[in-house]
Design an enzyme around this catalytic site. Structure first.
Site, PDB file in Angstrom:
ATOM      1  N   GLU A   1      -4.681  -5.445   3.627  1.00 37.75           N
ATOM      2  CA  GLU A   1      -4.370  -4.286   2.778  1.00 37.75           C
ATOM      3  C   GLU A   1      -2.961  -3.800   3.125  1.00 37.75           C
ATOM      4  O   GLU A   1      -2.516  -3.944   4.265  1.00 37.75           O
ATOM      5  CB  GLU A   1      -5.440  -3.211   3.052  1.00 37.75           C
ATOM      6  CG  GLU A   1      -5.245  -1.864   2.410  1.00 37.75           C
ATOM      7  CD  GLU A   1      -5.397  -1.853   0.894  1.00 37.75           C
ATOM      8  OE1 GLU A   1      -4.619  -2.566   0.234  1.00 37.75           O
ATOM      9  OE2 GLU A   1      -6.244  -1.106   0.375  1.00 37.75           O
ATOM     10  N   ASP A   2      -2.273  -3.226   2.155  1.00 32.14           N
ATOM     11  CA  ASP A   2      -0.932  -2.713   2.433  1.00 32.14           C
ATOM     12  C   ASP A   2      -0.967  -1.464   3.303  1.00 32.14           C
ATOM     13  O   ASP A   2      -0.267  -1.356   4.301  1.00 32.14           O
ATOM     14  CB  ASP A   2      -0.162  -2.449   1.118  1.00 32.14           C
ATOM     15  CG  ASP A   2      -0.931  -1.553   0.130  1.00 32.14           C
ATOM     16  OD1 ASP A   2      -2.087  -1.166   0.418  1.00 32.14           O
ATOM     17  OD2 ASP A   2      -0.361  -1.255  -0.935  1.00 32.14           O
TER      18      ASP A   2
ATOM     19  N   ASP B   1      -5.081   4.966   3.782  1.00 34.07           N
ATOM     20  CA  ASP B   1      -4.775   6.391   3.648  1.00 34.07           C
ATOM     21  C   ASP B   1      -6.072   7.151   3.952  1.00 34.07           C
ATOM     22  O   ASP B   1      -6.419   7.360   5.112  1.00 34.07           O
ATOM     23  CB  ASP B   1      -4.243   6.606   2.230  1.00 34.07           C
ATOM     24  CG  ASP B   1      -3.777   8.013   1.954  1.00 34.07           C
ATOM     25  OD1 ASP B   1      -3.641   8.795   2.894  1.00 34.07           O
ATOM     26  OD2 ASP B   1      -3.537   8.341   0.775  1.00 34.07           O
TER      27      ASP B   1
ATOM     28  N   PHE C   1       4.658   9.818   1.074  1.00 40.68           N
ATOM     29  CA  PHE C   1       4.416   8.677   0.199  1.00 40.68           C
ATOM     30  C   PHE C   1       5.525   7.653   0.368  1.00 40.68           C
ATOM     31  O   PHE C   1       6.698   7.985   0.304  1.00 40.68           O
ATOM     32  CB  PHE C   1       4.323   9.140  -1.257  1.00 40.68           C
ATOM     33  CG  PHE C   1       3.624   8.136  -2.118  1.00 40.68           C
ATOM     34  CD1 PHE C   1       2.248   8.036  -2.110  1.00 40.68           C
ATOM     35  CD2 PHE C   1       4.356   7.255  -2.898  1.00 40.68           C
ATOM     36  CE1 PHE C   1       1.600   7.084  -2.884  1.00 40.68           C
ATOM     37  CE2 PHE C   1       3.717   6.302  -3.676  1.00 40.68           C
ATOM     38  CZ  PHE C   1       2.334   6.212  -3.666  1.00 40.68           C
TER      39      PHE C   1
ATOM     40  N   ARG D   1       8.320  -2.095  -5.733  1.00 43.07           N
ATOM     41  CA  ARG D   1       7.599  -3.081  -4.905  1.00 43.07           C
ATOM     42  C   ARG D   1       8.547  -4.080  -4.240  1.00 43.07           C
ATOM     43  O   ARG D   1       8.253  -4.632  -3.195  1.00 43.07           O
ATOM     44  CB  ARG D   1       6.600  -3.867  -5.763  1.00 43.07           C
ATOM     45  CG  ARG D   1       5.405  -3.051  -6.238  1.00 43.07           C
ATOM     46  CD  ARG D   1       4.328  -3.988  -6.776  1.00 43.07           C
ATOM     47  NE  ARG D   1       3.358  -3.307  -7.594  1.00 43.07           N
ATOM     48  CZ  ARG D   1       2.269  -2.689  -7.137  1.00 43.07           C
ATOM     49  NH1 ARG D   1       2.034  -2.642  -5.845  1.00 43.07           N
ATOM     50  NH2 ARG D   1       1.418  -2.101  -7.957  1.00 43.07           N
TER      51      ARG D   1
END
Ligand code: IMP
Length: 176
Positions: free
Chosen positions: A98-99, A102, A151, A164
């Protein structure tokens, strides 16, 4: 479109973090076979760098697309599988890539789903961890870089599909 403010993690910091995870994965699964599941779209760059640094393990790749509902910068708790795995899971060692973690809602949902399909093991790896924002309990077995709230975009991560392709990880300007 929100503007990017400053670099949070440089190319070198990212590269070192990926190298560290790859070394641990190579040790842990040495001589075995591993199904690496990338969570699209955010993990595609991280996963492609990671798998090329893992040695001595037979790797199979697969991908899922998960959608968590919310605004462009928060998730809400509802998760949907938009694209499921292509191949079988039963009896396999699985590493989910997963990137960023959160609230943890997306990964908890997906890990629980995988566990119901009878894999040999399921571990989770995330490039970034916003640990202070966790809302559900989920073990992230391999973490690249810890960060505070805020963010971020770049290296696969987006804001409304933008940014991206940035090689570094950037913090965005706050919304006014
Ligand atoms: P969680 O379910 O709250 O853990 O959210 C995980 C997902 O939210 C990640 O896979 C990302 O798609 C997205 N996300 C959370 N924080 C960020 C961020 O800072 N930048 C880009 N995407 C993020």
């Amino acid at each position: 479109m929100l503007k990017k403010k400053e670099i949070l993690f440089s190319k070198e910091e990212i590269d070192n973090a990926v190298e560290n995870i790859a070394r641990k994965v190579s040790e842990e699964y040495s001589g075995g076979e591993l199904l690496i599941v990338g969570v699209l779209k955010g993990a595609f760059i991280f996963m492609s760098d990671l798998i090329r640094k893992v040695h001595g393990v037979d790797i199979i790749v697969d991908f899922v697309i998960l959608r968590s509902y919310g605004s462009s910068t928060t998730s809400s708790g509802e998760v949907e599988v938009v694209k499921d795995l292509h191949g079988p899971v039963e009896g396999r060692d699985i590493l989910v890539v997963e990137d960023i973690v959160d609230t943890g809602v997306t990964l908890k949902f997906f890990k629980d789903q995988l566990l119901r399909r009878g894999p040999k093991s399921v571990k989770i790896c995330a490039l970034l961890d916003k640990r202070a924002r966790r809302e559900v309990e989920i073990d992230v077995d391999y973490v690249g870089l810890l960060m505070d709230d805020g963010f971020v975009v770049g290296y696969g991560l987006d804001c409304d599909e933008n940014y991206r392709n940035l090689p570094e990880i950037w913090v965005l300007e706050e919304e006014e």
